[in-house]
Motif scaffolding. Sequence first.
Motif, PDB file in Angstrom:
ATOM      1  N   THR A   1      49.631  31.814  45.503  1.00  0.00           N
ATOM      2  CA  THR A   1      48.852  31.861  44.267  1.00  0.00           C
ATOM      3  C   THR A   1      49.034  32.894  43.376  1.00  0.00           C
ATOM      4  O   THR A   1      48.977  32.734  42.265  1.00  0.00           O
ATOM      5  CB  THR A   1      47.462  31.613  44.683  1.00  0.00           C
ATOM      6  N   ALA A   2      49.241  33.985  44.030  1.00  0.00           N
ATOM      7  CA  ALA A   2      49.442  35.082  43.319  1.00  0.00           C
ATOM      8  C   ALA A   2      50.946  34.943  42.289  1.00  0.00           C
ATOM      9  O   ALA A   2      50.749  35.382  41.078  1.00  0.00           O
ATOM     10  CB  ALA A   2      49.830  36.589  44.127  1.00  0.00           C
ATOM     11  N   TYR A   3      52.034  34.642  42.848  1.00  0.00           N
ATOM     12  CA  TYR A   3      53.178  34.247  41.922  1.00  0.00           C
ATOM     13  C   TYR A   3      52.809  33.263  41.034  1.00  0.00           C
ATOM     14  O   TYR A   3      53.421  33.137  40.067  1.00  0.00           O
ATOM     15  CB  TYR A   3      54.269  34.125  43.061  1.00  0.00           C
ATOM     16  N   LEU A   4      51.918  32.187  41.569  1.00  0.00           N
ATOM     17  CA  LEU A   4      51.942  30.957  40.640  1.00  0.00           C
ATOM     18  C   LEU A   4      51.168  31.346  39.461  1.00  0.00           C
ATOM     19  O   LEU A   4      51.409  31.045  38.241  1.00  0.00           O
ATOM     20  CB  LEU A   4      51.107  29.985  41.277  1.00  0.00           C
ATOM     21  N   ARG A   5      49.943  32.259  39.539  1.00  0.00           N
ATOM     22  CA  ARG A   5      49.219  33.008  38.357  1.00  0.00           C
ATOM     23  C   ARG A   5      50.109  33.751  37.620  1.00  0.00           C
ATOM     24  O   ARG A   5      50.260  33.529  36.482  1.00  0.00           O
ATOM     25  CB  ARG A   5      48.098  33.579  38.841  1.00  0.00           C
ATOM     26  N   ALA A   6      51.048  34.497  38.369  1.00  0.00           N
ATOM     27  CA  ALA A   6      51.908  35.425  37.556  1.00  0.00           C
ATOM     28  C   ALA A   6      52.852  34.632  36.944  1.00  0.00           C
ATOM     29  O   ALA A   6      53.262  35.074  35.629  1.00  0.00           O
ATOM     30  CB  ALA A   6      52.817  36.403  38.499  1.00  0.00           C
TER      31      ALA A   6
ATOM     32  N   LYS B   1      39.737  45.474  53.164  1.00  0.00           N
ATOM     33  CA  LYS B   1      40.769  45.836  53.810  1.00  0.00           C
ATOM     34  C   LYS B   1      41.768  44.627  53.888  1.00  0.00           C
ATOM     35  O   LYS B   1      42.158  43.883  54.941  1.00  0.00           O
ATOM     36  CB  LYS B   1      40.604  46.043  55.489  1.00  0.00           C
ATOM     37  N   THR B   2      42.142  44.348  52.545  1.00  0.00           N
ATOM     38  CA  THR B   2      43.303  43.234  52.453  1.00  0.00           C
ATOM     39  C   THR B   2      44.167  43.236  51.228  1.00  0.00           C
ATOM     40  O   THR B   2      44.139  44.634  50.489  1.00  0.00           O
ATOM     41  CB  THR B   2      42.150  42.095  51.764  1.00  0.00           C
ATOM     42  N   MET B   3      44.844  42.411  50.778  1.00  0.00           N
ATOM     43  CA  MET B   3      45.795  42.932  49.813  1.00  0.00           C
ATOM     44  C   MET B   3      45.282  43.146  48.455  1.00  0.00           C
ATOM     45  O   MET B   3      45.694  44.014  47.584  1.00  0.00           O
ATOM     46  CB  MET B   3      46.550  41.485  49.547  1.00  0.00           C
ATOM     47  N   VAL B   4      43.909  42.824  48.125  1.00  0.00           N
ATOM     48  CA  VAL B   4      43.313  43.264  47.217  1.00  0.00           C
ATOM     49  C   VAL B   4      43.054  44.585  47.061  1.00  0.00           C
ATOM     50  O   VAL B   4      43.104  45.302  45.754  1.00  0.00           O
ATOM     51  CB  VAL B   4      41.966  42.284  47.215  1.00  0.00           C
TER      52      VAL B   4
ATOM     53  N   ALA C   1      48.849  38.268  38.945  1.00  0.00           N
ATOM     54  CA  ALA C   1      48.751  38.269  40.687  1.00  0.00           C
ATOM     55  C   ALA C   1      47.543  38.646  41.229  1.00  0.00           C
ATOM     56  O   ALA C   1      47.190  38.091  42.314  1.00  0.00           O
ATOM     57  CB  ALA C   1      50.062  39.255  41.015  1.00  0.00           C
ATOM     58  N   LEU C   2      46.818  39.833  40.693  1.00  0.00           N
ATOM     59  CA  LEU C   2      45.577  40.245  41.494  1.00  0.00           C
ATOM     60  C   LEU C   2      44.516  38.939  41.345  1.00  0.00           C
ATOM     61  O   LEU C   2      43.886  38.673  42.416  1.00  0.00           O
ATOM     62  CB  LEU C   2      44.966  41.385  40.579  1.00  0.00           C
ATOM     63  N   ASP C   3      44.428  38.327  40.311  1.00  0.00           N
ATOM     64  CA  ASP C   3      43.427  37.273  39.738  1.00  0.00           C
ATOM     65  C   ASP C   3      43.726  36.270  41.062  1.00  0.00           C
ATOM     66  O   ASP C   3      42.700  35.621  41.645  1.00  0.00           O
ATOM     67  CB  ASP C   3      43.613  36.872  38.526  1.00  0.00           C
ATOM     68  N   GLY C   4      45.073  36.061  41.354  1.00  0.00           N
ATOM     69  CA  GLY C   4      45.421  34.697  42.302  1.00  0.00           C
ATOM     70  C   GLY C   4      44.980  35.252  43.664  1.00  0.00           C
ATOM     71  O   GLY C   4      44.578  34.552  44.496  1.00  0.00           O
TER      72      GLY C   4
ATOM     73  N   VAL D   1      42.667  37.199  44.327  1.00  0.00           N
ATOM     74  CA  VAL D   1      41.285  37.414  44.693  1.00  0.00           C
ATOM     75  C   VAL D   1      40.773  35.835  44.623  1.00  0.00           C
ATOM     76  O   VAL D   1      39.611  35.712  45.535  1.00  0.00           O
ATOM     77  CB  VAL D   1      40.532  38.233  43.556  1.00  0.00           C
ATOM     78  N   THR D   2      41.226  35.120  43.881  1.00  0.00           N
ATOM     79  CA  THR D   2      40.709  33.725  43.619  1.00  0.00           C
ATOM     80  C   THR D   2      40.834  32.949  45.182  1.00  0.00           C
ATOM     81  O   THR D   2      39.881  32.116  45.690  1.00  0.00           O
ATOM     82  CB  THR D   2      41.478  33.027  42.834  1.00  0.00           C
ATOM     83  N   ARG D   3      42.135  33.263  45.655  1.00  0.00           N
ATOM     84  CA  ARG D   3      42.584  32.245  47.002  1.00  0.00           C
ATOM     85  C   ARG D   3      41.650  32.827  48.135  1.00  0.00           C
ATOM     86  O   ARG D   3      41.298  32.218  48.920  1.00  0.00           O
ATOM     87  CB  ARG D   3      43.970  32.225  47.041  1.00  0.00           C
ATOM     88  N   GLY D   4      41.874  34.315  48.178  1.00  0.00           N
ATOM     89  CA  GLY D   4      41.498  35.274  49.461  1.00  0.00           C
ATOM     90  C   GLY D   4      39.847  35.283  49.388  1.00  0.00           C
ATOM     91  O   GLY D   4      39.080  35.540  50.412  1.00  0.00           O
ATOM     92  N   LYS D   5      39.311  35.187  48.055  1.00  0.00           N
ATOM     93  CA  LYS D   5      37.753  35.181  48.080  1.00  0.00           C
ATOM     94  C   LYS D   5      37.535  36.679  48.604  1.00  0.00           C
ATOM     95  O   LYS D   5      36.176  36.868  49.361  1.00  0.00           O
ATOM     96  CB  LYS D   5      36.867  33.989  48.660  1.00  0.00           C
ATOM     97  N   ALA D   6      38.075  37.839  48.426  1.00  0.00           N
ATOM     98  CA  ALA D   6      37.919  38.977  48.976  1.00  0.00           C
ATOM     99  C   ALA D   6      37.629  39.791  47.734  1.00  0.00           C
ATOM    100  O   ALA D   6      38.365  39.795  46.706  1.00  0.00           O
ATOM    101  CB  ALA D   6      39.099  39.472  49.831  1.00  0.00           C
TER     102      ALA D   6
END
Lengths: 213, 247
Positions: free
Chosen positions: A88-93, A129-132, A114-117, A119-124
């Motif tokens: 999703t990060a790459y798709l949004r990018a 303590k995640t990619m976010v 990419a950040l938006d992707g 956050v959207t997918r992981g809901k974090a």
Amino acid sequence: MTLDVAWAVDWVRRTAATVTEHRDELVELDRLIGDGDHGENLARGFAAVLSKLDALEEPPAQIGDVLRLVATTLMSTVGGAAGPLYGTAYLRASKATATSVLDSEGAVALVEAALDGVVTRGKAGPGEKTMVDAWTPAAAAAVEAADHGAPPSEVLASAARAAQEGAEATIPLVATKGRASYLGERSAGHLDPGARSSALILAAAAEAAAAAD
Amino acid sequence: MAERWARVALVLVSHSRALAEGAAEVAAQMAPGVLIVPAGGLEDGGIGTSFDRVEAAVGEAAADGRAVVVLTDLGSAVMTSESVLEAVEPDVAARVRVADAPFVEGAVAAGVTAHGGGDLAAVLASAHHAGGTFEGFTPGEGDRPAVDGAAGGSGAAAADADGVVRASAVVRNRLGLHARPAAVLARALAAYDARVRVNGANGASVLELMKLGAGQGARLEVVGEGPQAAEAVQRFVSAVEDGFGEE
């Protein structure tokens, strides 16, 4: 200096190389607080991206085309949460980079998308303590660099540095999202593997940009 | 083929191929008119969720203009399903929803509602409602829980002054109100414009009926309201008294 399709392809190649080089490190980080497959999954996923890229008869016209290929391939080949998250990060990018060249603002838009992707997918959110925790400071640093008139390669270098600092800052955190959250307090004291691989990916972007300068 | 299936199809996304296929098998038995497409495991049969398999399943389910409700098991199954919806054509994505529901219970509840002709919103609502099934429902005011029916026989459906139809039935078949009969009853009631409660449980909900745990000999108090309450209650009582065609 701008970023072009050749840069995007080089970014992908450097990413494949760095996740393979750091595979054991990622496996170990993930073994400590996850299920230990992050390094294998990413190395396998980017190897698949490379073989698809090499099979193309002519180079993609737009940077977004390269990133979309990465997105769909990662979604198909990377099991666990990393596939849909990075996919999703790459798709949004890719949607933010439907162009043949990126200036500094374009580089910022890529990182923010990419950040938006993620956050959207992981809901974090930040601090879980995640990619976010890597992508959030990276986007902020990219914005700041571009505001100060930095060229695209500097924008990416700033983002990459901030991502690595953000990843290291996950060490004391207690995970509240994802597999590591099952460990609760015991997740503290370890670097988050997703934040670490995010920093590696952004470092590859910056290195490819520096090589293009 | 297009006419064969209900207008809402299901896609069951699990980390395990066997789990997805098994859940589809259970749901299909109760909702034979619904296209239920399992999408479990990775391409090589390993544990995980595959974007390609989910994408193909959604494509198959959404063909012929059908709407689709996607049921998922754990974490990344949700993410993979949402990623697929982000990648498919917008006109397909517009008629697909990912349910926030327990996998098996949601599939069964959604399947029965789809079989009864429910639209996307109704099927999705059924799946979501299935989440509360095992928290235990509270029997409604004036309704009694299942009791031993030895003390009396069955009463015919009769409407009282305010249009509420009440009747009782005793479970005859040896296995009681198990999954198949519960599905038969819920499906039968879906055809009527009536709300039917059975010992406080919603008669149109397969899961609530099963949760009654009504065994052979149990008495069911049936209360119907609505324009077709009398027909619905009569149909319900007959099916119970006939032992659902079982011994």
